[in-house]
Design an enzyme around this catalytic site. Structure first.
Site, short mmCIF file in Angstrom:
data_model
loop_
_atom_site.label_atom_id
_atom_site.label_comp_id
_atom_site.label_asym_id
_atom_site.label_seq_id
_atom_site.Cartn_x
_atom_site.Cartn_y
_atom_site.Cartn_z
N GLU A 1 49.89 31.33 23.18
CA GLU A 1 50.89 30.29 23.00
C GLU A 1 51.87 30.64 21.88
O GLU A 1 53.08 30.42 22.00
CB GLU A 1 50.22 28.95 22.68
CG GLU A 1 49.20 28.51 23.73
CD GLU A 1 47.79 28.94 23.40
OE1 GLU A 1 46.87 28.16 23.64
OE2 GLU A 1 47.62 30.09 22.91
N TRP B 1 28.66 61.50 47.60
CA TRP B 1 29.15 60.16 47.31
C TRP B 1 29.09 59.34 48.57
O TRP B 1 29.50 59.81 49.64
CB TRP B 1 30.58 60.18 46.78
CG TRP B 1 30.76 60.91 45.50
CD1 TRP B 1 31.25 62.15 45.33
CD2 TRP B 1 30.44 60.42 44.18
NE1 TRP B 1 31.28 62.49 43.99
CE2 TRP B 1 30.78 61.43 43.27
CE3 TRP B 1 29.91 59.23 43.71
CZ2 TRP B 1 30.60 61.29 41.90
CZ3 TRP B 1 29.74 59.08 42.36
CH2 TRP B 1 30.08 60.09 41.46
#
Length: 344
Positions: free
Chosen positions: A45, A162
């Site tokens: 803010e 993988w």
């Protein structure tokens, strides 16, 4: 508010243990953005307010209730009132007991028009680790699973590199970078010898690595901590240290234990269009004693994304979903009690 949420997420890897808040100030027909800086730096803010000469009569969108107490920085709620902001839209309340509801009260008492619940679901999803930590004292636990279409994570000989493709592995590195701690089993360290680092260009700090069990001399995961003890005690300790997110990378024995104990808040599953079709391959999760559909575990789908040739599924547990939804309900109830605006 959506813009503020996305802007705030860019501070995720530098703001901890503070939340990665985003703010958007609309003043004079212009948009001014702010996001949480490093601990001790300005909050979102204040970052937005500093961009204008005068914020009098402006409208502010902020993803989390403005703080109300003096910490390393002055209270944002008071600064917003003093700046003359006319209207503040808040996505969700801050579950931190030092703030909860107090920021809203300062704004309302200061004559600011407050609305709660703007894009609350999206903001709660973005800030889930912070919400979990401030609500329970424990970190948000992400259980990562990279598996085949038939739910296997390794071949019968133990090999697993993988199963998924390059796009999934890159996404997983971002998940590591967003985490404070990575937990892995000693078996995975012995078999795969992973480094467990986040290999991205913009990584500010590598996550701490914890191995459940012994660490072989010369293992690539080093430097790492060896832990032999109760998993829930470990999570409690990490929460006390201000750890917001823990990533559990397995292997299947560790993943199954976290699942069995109900400790996972988020399941991040990378699913490849590959099939082992053998019972001898290692399953992603196992060990359940369920006998019928009545005992099946069900979660809540948070995200579905295509990554190259793979699919990424993000699933929240029912308890984690209940925690996030509960905070949103509390915001609406508070708005009703105080006569403020709210969005359901």
């Amino acid at each position: 508010m959506f813009e503020a949420i996305k802007f705030g997420e860019d501070s995720r890897r530098i703001s901890g243990p503070n939340p990665w808040v985003g703010a958007l100030l609309e003043s004079g027909g212009q948009k001014h953005f702010g996001r949480t800086q490093r601990p001790g730096g300005p909050h979102a803010e204040i970052e937005a307010l500093r961009q204008v000469t005068s914020a009098k009569g402006s409208e502010l969108f902020v993803t989390l209730e403005p703080c109300s107490h003096f910490g390393r920085t002055p209270p944002c709620a008071s600064s917003i009132v003093e700046a003359g902001v006319k209207r503040v839209n808040i996505a969700i309340l801050d579950p931190d007991p030092k703030v909860f509801g107090q920021g809203v009260k300062i704004l309302s008492d200061g004559g600011v028009d407050v609305t709660i619940g703007v894009r609350a679901s999206e903001a709660a999803h973005s800030l889930a680790p912070y919400i979990k930590h401030r609500s329970t004292g424990r970190p948000w636990v992400v259980l990562k699973l990279a598996m085949s279409l038939d739910g296997k994570v390794a071949a019968p000989d133990g090999s697993s590199r993988w199963i998924t493709g390059a796009a999934s592995r890159a996404h997983a590195h971002a998940l590591r970078a967003d985490s404070d701690v990575i937990i892995v089993g000693a078996g995975t360290v012995r078999v795969d010898d992973p480094t467990l680092t986040a290999r991205l260009d913009d990584v500010v700090k590598q996550p701490e690595r914890i191995v459940l069990g012994g660490i072989p001399e010369g293992a690539k995961v080093l430097p790492a901590r060896s832990y032999r003890g109760d998993i829930e005690d470990l999570l409690g300790e990490l929460g006390e240290r201000g750890v917001l997110q823990v990533l559990v990378e397995g292997g299947p024995t560790v993943a199954s234990e976290f699942h069995r104990l109900g400790l996972a808040d988020q399941y991040s599953a990378y699913i490849a269009p590959a099939i082992f079709a053998t019972d001898r391959a290692r399953a992603a999760l196992s060990g359940s004693s369920m006998e019928s559909m009545e005992g099946i575990w069900r979660g809540v789908t948070s995200k579905v994304e295509r990554l190259g040739n793979d699919v990424y599924l993000e699933i929240f547990s029912e308890s984690a979903t209940g925690l996030l939804n509960g905070l949103q309900r509390e915001g609406i109830e508070m708005a009703k009690r105080l006569g403020l605006g709210f969005l359901e």
